[in-house]
Scaffold this active site. Structure first.
Site, PDB file in Angstrom:
ATOM      1  N   ARG A 107       0.830  -1.222   0.000  1.00 34.59           N
ATOM      2  CA  ARG A 107       0.000   0.000   0.000  1.00 34.59           C
ATOM      3  C   ARG A 107       0.855   1.260   0.000  1.00 34.59           C
ATOM      4  NH1 ARG A 107      -4.368  -2.343   4.307  1.00 34.59           N
ATOM      5  NH2 ARG A 107      -5.762  -3.279   2.772  1.00 34.59           N
ATOM      6  N   LYS A 144     -20.503 -17.492   0.159  1.00 35.46           N
ATOM      7  CA  LYS A 144     -21.953 -17.383   0.331  1.00 35.46           C
ATOM      8  C   LYS A 144     -22.625 -16.541  -0.731  1.00 35.46           C
ATOM      9  CE  LYS A 144     -22.120 -18.150   5.251  1.00 35.46           C
ATOM     10  NZ  LYS A 144     -22.453 -17.582   6.544  1.00 35.46           N
ATOM     11  N   GLY A 194     -11.281  -8.990  -2.340  1.00 28.37           N
ATOM     12  CA  GLY A 194     -10.949 -10.027  -1.373  1.00 28.37           C
ATOM     13  C   GLY A 194     -10.213 -11.240  -1.897  1.00 28.37           C
ATOM     14  N   GLY A 201     -13.324  -4.095   0.339  1.00 23.49           N
ATOM     15  CA  GLY A 201     -14.706  -3.656   0.604  1.00 23.49           C
ATOM     16  C   GLY A 201     -15.164  -2.573  -0.361  1.00 23.49           C
TER      17      GLY A 201
END
Ligand code: AMP
Length: 395
Positions: free
Chosen positions: A35, A197, A353, A376
């Site tokens: 980063r 999911k 992710g 996110g």
């Protein structure tokens, strides 16, 4: 809206919200400087054009002031990567810091201490944002990873710079590359959506239906789709509350002319364990006591064929439990094929992710078109949400 390359930084103090939320070891050394490296071009551009730089970021999740989370630990890493001295300015809204940055000379670089030492940062407090704003004549947001947060330093602060607010190169690149998929994409467009999911990907799937030609489903979420179509899914991860949603997505896809692909076959296991007994079966005929943990050869071939025909590809979420070698084959095959189609001219974006973790694991990050830096933030962008950090600069 001005762009960083057009703006005249000469004699200006540039206050940059960077994402220096990097992991530290017990000796407070930076263990992954990705980063920090990402922010270097923005900082250098400003210095090369006669400006000075004040950097601000959060680090970890401190509860109030806590030296373990101080930005002072990363000063030497920033200096090393920038090849330039960096002055630690102390607490981000202290008089000490303000007196240092108020007399910044061209070429100087300052680093403020952790923004999250103040609860006002996450609260998006306007007074706090105003105090931060005193450090700069121009504000840049270059922290894509927090662009989905309406925090003081990521969004609210932009109000204090109505004519002098810009994206840094990291943000510009993220937006440009995501828009190559969600905006004016070259067709056919394919999204590969996997992961655990379906519940966490429903909004993304719904949003993608208006933008893509194909959706390749993998990972645990495939079994909710399979059960919704009447398949036997054994002990696979199925979210029974989402069977109707899966049917709705299918119906909506059909009406919009989007093809949703479900894996024809699966690697199934008798327990969630790398050493489990495994076999390959049709994904809609999984016996009780067996669970689907990866896509198998027929599915891999079918997915590769769709990808070969695609001009624009987005990948979000692994095809199986790729952390375990017994169930990594599907994810690896897709990752390798993405490198292949990129070579042949397709635009490939890896975002959100675990697919980023997967492409790194197989060391293919430099063989795809773009790997997003924001987990996110990327997911919310894919969901079609307006990110506060982007809106604040554009408005
Ligand atoms: P997500 O964060 O939703 O993208 O999910 C990523 C996780 O999904 C990874 O940790 C995978 O191990 C997991 N996963 C992938 N395929 C399956 C599967 N078939 N069953 C259970 N978990 C899975």
């Amino acid at each position: 809206m001005a762009s960083i390359t057009d703006y005249d930084f000469n004699g200006k103090r540039a206050l940059i919200r960077v994402d220096f939320n990097v992991p530290l070891n017990d000796q407070f050394e930076v263990t992954d400087n990705t980063r920090i490296r990402a922010a270097i071009p923005t900082i250098k551009h400003i210095l090369d054009n006669g400006g000075s730089v004040v950097l601000m970021s959060h680090l970890g999740r401190p509860k109030g002031h806590d030296d373990a989370f101080s930005m002072r630990h990363i000063v030497s890493e920033v200096e090393k990567l920038l090849g330039h001295s960096v002055t630690f300015a102390g607490d981000c809204i202290s008089n000490e810091a303000k007196s240092k940055t108020s007399v910044a000379k061209p070429g100087e670089v300052f680093l403020l201490d952790n923004l999250r030492f103040h609860k006002e940062e996450k609260e998006g407090d306007e007074f706090f944002a105003g105090q931060l704003a005193e450090h700069g004549d121009v504000y840049l947001n270059d922290a894509f990873g927090t662009a989905h947060r309406a925090h003081a330093s990521t969004a609210v602060i932009a109000r204090f710079f109505p004519h002098d607010k810009l994206f840094g190169f990291v943000m510009e690149n993220e937006i440009k590359n995501i828009e190559k998929v969600l905006g004016d994409a070259q067709k056919p467009v394919t999204a590969i959506v996997g992961g655990a999911k379906v519940s966490s990907k429903i909004t993304i799937l719904a949003n993608l239906l208006d933008k893509v030609d194909h959706i390749l489903i993998g990972g645990g979420m495939a079994y909710t789709f399979l059960k919704a179509q009447g398949g036997d899914t054994g002990s696979s991860l199925v979210e029974d509350d989402f069977l109707d949603k899966a049917r709705e997505i299918n119906a909506s896809a059909e009406s919009k002319g989007v093809q949703i692909h479900i894996p024809a076959d699966s690697v199934v296991a008798d327990k969630f364990d790398n050493e489990a007994n495994t076999q390959v079966v049709a994904s809609n005929a999984i016996a009780e006591g067996w669970m689907g943990l990866d896509i198998a050869d027929q599915a891999i071939e079918a997915y590769k064929n769709v990808l070969t025909e695609s001009k624009t590809i987005l990948w979000n979420g692994p095809m199986g439990v790729f952390e375990m070698s017994s169930f990594a084959k599907g994810t690896e095959a897709i990752a390798r094929h993405l490198a292949e189609v990129t070579k042949n001219g397709a635009f490939t974006l890896i975002g959100g992710g675990d697919s980023v973790a997967a492409i790194n694991k197989f060391e293919l990050a430099d063989q795809v078109s773009y790997v997003s830096t924001g987990g996110g933030a990327m997911l919310e962008y894919l969901e079609g949400k307006v990110l506060p950090g982007i809106a604040a600069i554009r408005s």
